[in-house]
Write an enzyme that holds these catalytic residues in place. Structure first.
Site, PDB file in Angstrom:
ATOM      1  N   ASP A  46      -0.270  13.601  -5.333  1.00  0.00           N
ATOM      2  CA  ASP A  46      -0.195  12.135  -5.309  1.00  0.00           C
ATOM      3  C   ASP A  46      -0.656  11.591  -6.665  1.00  0.00           C
ATOM      4  O   ASP A  46      -1.763  11.869  -7.101  1.00  0.00           O
ATOM      5  CB  ASP A  46      -1.067  11.588  -4.181  1.00  0.00           C
ATOM      6  CG  ASP A  46      -0.629  10.204  -3.750  1.00  0.00           C
ATOM      7  OD1 ASP A  46      -0.501   9.324  -4.623  1.00  0.00           O
ATOM      8  OD2 ASP A  46      -0.405   9.994  -2.545  1.00  0.00           O
ATOM      9  N   SER A  97       2.664   5.047  -2.503  1.00  0.00           N
ATOM     10  CA  SER A  97       2.895   6.333  -1.836  1.00  0.00           C
ATOM     11  C   SER A  97       3.730   6.188  -0.571  1.00  0.00           C
ATOM     12  O   SER A  97       4.383   7.156  -0.163  1.00  0.00           O
ATOM     13  CB  SER A  97       1.555   6.984  -1.482  1.00  0.00           C
ATOM     14  OG  SER A  97       0.826   7.260  -2.642  1.00  0.00           O
ATOM     15  N   ASP A 149      -2.628   8.784   6.344  1.00  0.00           N
ATOM     16  CA  ASP A 149      -2.366   8.062   5.102  1.00  0.00           C
ATOM     17  C   ASP A 149      -0.866   8.118   4.783  1.00  0.00           C
ATOM     18  O   ASP A 149      -0.108   8.876   5.389  1.00  0.00           O
ATOM     19  CB  ASP A 149      -3.200   8.694   3.977  1.00  0.00           C
ATOM     20  CG  ASP A 149      -3.386   7.752   2.794  1.00  0.00           C
ATOM     21  OD1 ASP A 149      -3.293   6.519   2.978  1.00  0.00           O
ATOM     22  OD2 ASP A 149      -3.629   8.241   1.670  1.00  0.00           O
ATOM     23  N   THR A 151       1.377   9.252   2.583  1.00  0.00           N
ATOM     24  CA  THR A 151       2.253  10.400   2.289  1.00  0.00           C
ATOM     25  C   THR A 151       2.522  11.256   3.526  1.00  0.00           C
ATOM     26  O   THR A 151       3.688  11.444   3.895  1.00  0.00           O
ATOM     27  CB  THR A 151       1.675  11.235   1.128  1.00  0.00           C
ATOM     28  OG1 THR A 151       1.511  10.381  -0.003  1.00  0.00           O
ATOM     29  CG2 THR A 151       2.584  12.390   0.764  1.00  0.00           C
ATOM     30  N   ARG A 162       1.625   0.514   6.067  1.00  0.00           N
ATOM     31  CA  ARG A 162       0.896   1.771   6.047  1.00  0.00           C
ATOM     32  C   ARG A 162      -0.522   1.663   6.591  1.00  0.00           C
ATOM     33  O   ARG A 162      -1.117   2.673   6.978  1.00  0.00           O
ATOM     34  CB  ARG A 162       0.848   2.317   4.617  1.00  0.00           C
ATOM     35  CG  ARG A 162       0.207   1.364   3.632  1.00  0.00           C
ATOM     36  CD  ARG A 162       0.208   1.907   2.205  1.00  0.00           C
ATOM     37  NE  ARG A 162      -0.743   3.001   2.049  1.00  0.00           N
ATOM     38  CZ  ARG A 162      -0.874   3.709   0.924  1.00  0.00           C
ATOM     39  NH1 ARG A 162      -0.113   3.438  -0.118  1.00  0.00           N
ATOM     40  NH2 ARG A 162      -1.767   4.668   0.845  1.00  0.00           N
ATOM     41  N   GLU A 338      -0.114  17.951   0.641  1.00  0.00           N
ATOM     42  CA  GLU A 338      -0.427  16.896  -0.336  1.00  0.00           C
ATOM     43  C   GLU A 338      -1.824  17.071  -0.921  1.00  0.00           C
ATOM     44  O   GLU A 338      -2.807  17.189  -0.181  1.00  0.00           O
ATOM     45  CB  GLU A 338      -0.362  15.510   0.327  1.00  0.00           C
ATOM     46  CG  GLU A 338      -0.605  14.398  -0.696  1.00  0.00           C
ATOM     47  CD  GLU A 338      -1.005  13.054  -0.100  1.00  0.00           C
ATOM     48  OE1 GLU A 338      -0.824  12.042  -0.779  1.00  0.00           O
ATOM     49  OE2 GLU A 338      -1.510  13.021   1.045  1.00  0.00           O
ATOM     50  N   ASP A 343      -4.425  10.799  -7.214  1.00  0.00           N
ATOM     51  CA  ASP A 343      -4.192   9.351  -7.181  1.00  0.00           C
ATOM     52  C   ASP A 343      -5.454   8.558  -6.872  1.00  0.00           C
ATOM     53  O   ASP A 343      -5.831   7.653  -7.609  1.00  0.00           O
ATOM     54  CB  ASP A 343      -3.135   9.053  -6.108  1.00  0.00           C
ATOM     55  CG  ASP A 343      -3.011   7.585  -5.796  1.00  0.00           C
ATOM     56  OD1 ASP A 343      -2.369   6.872  -6.577  1.00  0.00           O
ATOM     57  OD2 ASP A 343      -3.588   7.137  -4.774  1.00  0.00           O
ATOM     58  N   LYS A 344      -6.124   8.919  -5.792  1.00  0.00           N
ATOM     59  CA  LYS A 344      -7.230   8.056  -5.338  1.00  0.00           C
ATOM     60  C   LYS A 344      -8.365   8.021  -6.359  1.00  0.00           C
ATOM     61  O   LYS A 344      -8.981   6.979  -6.595  1.00  0.00           O
ATOM     62  CB  LYS A 344      -7.732   8.534  -3.970  1.00  0.00           C
ATOM     63  CG  LYS A 344      -6.689   8.345  -2.870  1.00  0.00           C
ATOM     64  CD  LYS A 344      -7.193   8.807  -1.523  1.00  0.00           C
ATOM     65  CE  LYS A 344      -6.065   8.845  -0.483  1.00  0.00           C
ATOM     66  NZ  LYS A 344      -5.418   7.551  -0.245  1.00  0.00           N
ATOM     67  N   HIS A 347      -7.451   5.734  -9.146  1.00  0.00           N
ATOM     68  CA  HIS A 347      -7.714   4.327  -8.770  1.00  0.00           C
ATOM     69  C   HIS A 347      -9.173   3.974  -9.072  1.00  0.00           C
ATOM     70  O   HIS A 347      -9.479   2.877  -9.507  1.00  0.00           O
ATOM     71  CB  HIS A 347      -7.465   4.115  -7.271  1.00  0.00           C
ATOM     72  CG  HIS A 347      -6.038   3.945  -6.903  1.00  0.00           C
ATOM     73  ND1 HIS A 347      -5.244   2.936  -7.398  1.00  0.00           N
ATOM     74  CD2 HIS A 347      -5.245   4.648  -6.051  1.00  0.00           C
ATOM     75  CE1 HIS A 347      -4.021   3.028  -6.873  1.00  0.00           C
ATOM     76  NE2 HIS A 347      -4.002   4.060  -6.055  1.00  0.00           N
ATOM     77  N   ASP A 385       4.527  11.687  -6.273  1.00  0.00           N
ATOM     78  CA  ASP A 385       5.193  10.538  -5.653  1.00  0.00           C
ATOM     79  C   ASP A 385       5.348   9.369  -6.625  1.00  0.00           C
ATOM     80  O   ASP A 385       6.270   8.585  -6.514  1.00  0.00           O
ATOM     81  CB  ASP A 385       4.476  10.121  -4.364  1.00  0.00           C
ATOM     82  CG  ASP A 385       2.993   9.949  -4.548  1.00  0.00           C
ATOM     83  OD1 ASP A 385       2.465  10.240  -5.640  1.00  0.00           O
ATOM     84  OD2 ASP A 385       2.341   9.521  -3.582  1.00  0.00           O
ATOM     85  N   HIS A 386       4.430   9.244  -7.570  1.00  0.00           N
ATOM     86  CA  HIS A 386       4.498   8.151  -8.552  1.00  0.00           C
ATOM     87  C   HIS A 386       3.503   8.468  -9.649  1.00  0.00           C
ATOM     88  O   HIS A 386       2.661   9.358  -9.502  1.00  0.00           O
ATOM     89  CB  HIS A 386       4.167   6.797  -7.898  1.00  0.00           C
ATOM     90  CG  HIS A 386       2.847   6.798  -7.203  1.00  0.00           C
ATOM     91  ND1 HIS A 386       1.647   6.785  -7.876  1.00  0.00           N
ATOM     92  CD2 HIS A 386       2.521   6.872  -5.887  1.00  0.00           C
ATOM     93  CE1 HIS A 386       0.654   6.821  -7.013  1.00  0.00           C
ATOM     94  NE2 HIS A 386       1.150   6.889  -5.786  1.00  0.00           N
ATOM     95  N   HIS A 437      -0.984   1.847  -9.802  1.00  0.00           N
ATOM     96  CA  HIS A 437       0.023   2.848 -10.144  1.00  0.00           C
ATOM     97  C   HIS A 437       0.820   2.370 -11.353  1.00  0.00           C
ATOM     98  O   HIS A 437       0.813   1.192 -11.685  1.00  0.00           O
ATOM     99  CB  HIS A 437       1.000   3.050  -8.978  1.00  0.00           C
ATOM    100  CG  HIS A 437       0.339   3.480  -7.721  1.00  0.00           C
ATOM    101  ND1 HIS A 437       0.955   3.412  -6.495  1.00  0.00           N
ATOM    102  CD2 HIS A 437      -0.904   3.975  -7.483  1.00  0.00           C
ATOM    103  CE1 HIS A 437       0.134   3.870  -5.562  1.00  0.00           C
ATOM    104  NE2 HIS A 437      -1.002   4.207  -6.138  1.00  0.00           N
TER     105      HIS A 437
HETATM  106 ZN   LIG Z   1      -2.478   5.170  -5.043  1.00  0.00          ZN
END
Ligand SMILES: [Zn+2]
Length: 474
Positions: A46, A97, A149, A151, A162, A338, A343-344, A347, A385-386, A437
């Protein structure tokens, strides 16, 4: 692939003519006699764009080292796309995501925040896992996030938003006291599918491993006595809640492992929990030679996160999932794995957390490749995913000689790498407490089975098509 009879005949011919099977296997004809099953292992990092991979490579194996990812024989680039939340909506260039996992899981582009539903009218998109289940394949989801979550959810649930992860979160969902919407029309009472955790508990998945136990604690909608977890048990899931229980679990048919209340703790953290910080500029230099100085954040190393202790690693969860999914009587399996906190942690402006999660992904890949080595018809794909906020920037600015303080408007972490250099990682997508993102292409990697099947440049919905075709789900 040829049917069993032809495979046997050709194998016999090969033995008789003493032709190397290796040579034959390089052609289009699959001559593997022992494994008629076909499997797909899809690994999603992620937020794992090339910035995050490069940062992790520098720290984990050094600038001259190679991650296992780098050794895979197929490598390409994937375009990311979302649309506005209406039918025929215009393109939205930065994704989340939920919409990206929907694209990979269903082959459809949708709007940000949606879980395998169509932008504008909430139509349900069937997922690769659901289609595979209908054909008798076994299916599993593994994540270091909550299994509810975005994904993992997009592979086995359908929801307009989500955040509707459990029965108590179907109406008036708040995030940091800000109203984020609801899924009131998607409760079972309204004829909907119920919350994401309920959909997972009632799904046909064989393996679900990750965090998110808190979403399985509320009562299942309409029940006065059964929690979502109990609903899952009644549906045939064996449940485990610790690394020790996971290691001891017998060869059960269906397994639900929930190892933390929400996202699982990450393996690495910044020294004493530090994250990226603001440089401090002084516009008056003590020597009066220049107009000012910049004090950069102090350098730090990454250290073990004590909260990770007792957690199963992503590779341990992967091994457990593969053990349960691999059954002779099934035509094969689909497994999504995953690594969520690349990702997290980005952030939160925590580069060490992202590095540790990328290390976990690399280890899970080793598990997947070891399985594929003994199960030849196994397609292993790794993608993201991004893209994310973290950027590798110079330790010393190119413009440092200018007689003014030059510094990032964002936050900066300076990390001492094990090979003795410094690495500067910058976060500057906004002035809020969490980064955003970004919208760049992400990489895709594949094992030998991916060569000739995965274009070197593709869009996320095409990943769905590759997996569907590989499993022959048409
Ligand atoms: Zn994110």
């Amino acid at each position: 692939m040829l049917n069993k009879q032809w495979t046997g005949l050709l194998t016999a011919t090969l033995l008789y003519t003493n032709v190397s099977a290796t040579v034959w296997a390089q052609g289009d004809i699959d001559l593997t006699p022992s494994s008629p099953q076909r499997n797909v292992i899809l690994i999603i990092g992620d937020g794992m764009d090339d910035q995050q991979i490069t940062i992790a490579r520098n720290y984990l194996v050094g600038a001259n080292g190679r991650l296992l990812l780098d050794e895979l024989p197929m490598r390409g680039a994937v375009q990311i796309l979302a649309i506005e939340d209406k039918l025929g909506g215009k393109p939205v260039y930065v994704s989340d995501s939920a919409n990206t996992a929907t694209s990979i899981a269903t082959g459809e582009i949708t709007s940000r925040g949606r879980i395998s539903t169509r932008a504008g009218d909430n139509q349900i998109f069937p997922t690769i896992a659901e289609i595979a289940q209908q054909r008798g394949f076994r299916t599993g989801l593994v994540s270091t996030a909550s299994v509810t979550d975005a994904t993992p959810a997009a592979f086995a649930a359908h929801m307009s938003a989500r955040l509707c992860q459990s029965p108590d979160l179907m109406q008036e969902v708040f995030y940091s006291d800000v109203f984020m919407g609801d899924c009131a029309q998607e409760t079972k009472a309204q004829g909907g599918p119920g919350s994401i955790s309920e959909q997972l508990a009632e799904s046909k998945l064989d393996v679900i491993l990750g965090g998110g136990s808190q979403y399985f604690m509320p009562l299942t909608e309409g029940s006065t006595s059964s929690t979502v977890l109990e609903t899952a048990r009644a549906a045939g899931f064996t449940t485990v809640a610790s690394a020790a229980e996971l290691a001891d679990v017998a060869s059960v048919n269906r397994l639900l492992g929930l190892f933390s209340p929400d996202t699982m703790p990450v393996r690495l953290r910044g020294e004493n929990g530090r994250k990226a910080e603001s440089p401090e500029a002084s516009w008056l230099n003590s020597i009066h030679r220049y107009l000012g100085d910049v004090t950069q954040p102090a350098a730090m190393v990454c250290e073990a996160n004590p909260d990770f202790s007792g957690m199963p690693s992503l590779s341990e969860m992967t091994d457990a999932a593969l053990h349960i999914l691999d059954r002779e009587e099934s035509p094969g399996f689909f497994l999504m794995i995953e690594s969520a906190s690349i990702d997290k942690q980005s952030h939160y402006r925590k580069p060490c957390g992202s590095i540790g999660e990328l290390e976990q992904l690399n280890e899970a890949l080793a598990s997947a490749l070891a399985f594929a080595a003994s199960h030849p018809n196994t397609l292993v794909l790794v993608t993201a995913d991004h893209s994310q906020a973290a950027q590798l920037v110079p330790i010393d600015s190119l413009f440092r000689s200018f007689p003014i303080p030059i510094f990032t408007p964002g936050k900066l972490a300076r990390i001492e790498t094990p090979e003795g250099s410094l690495m500067a990682i910058n976060y500057a997508t906004n002035n809020f407490s969490a980064e955003e993102h970004t919208g760049a292409n992400v990489p895709i990697f594949g094992n030998q089975e991916a060569i000739g099947r995965v274009p070197t440049f593709l869009s996320q919905p095409e990943i769905f098509e590759v997996m569907r075709d590989y499993l022959r789900l048409d």
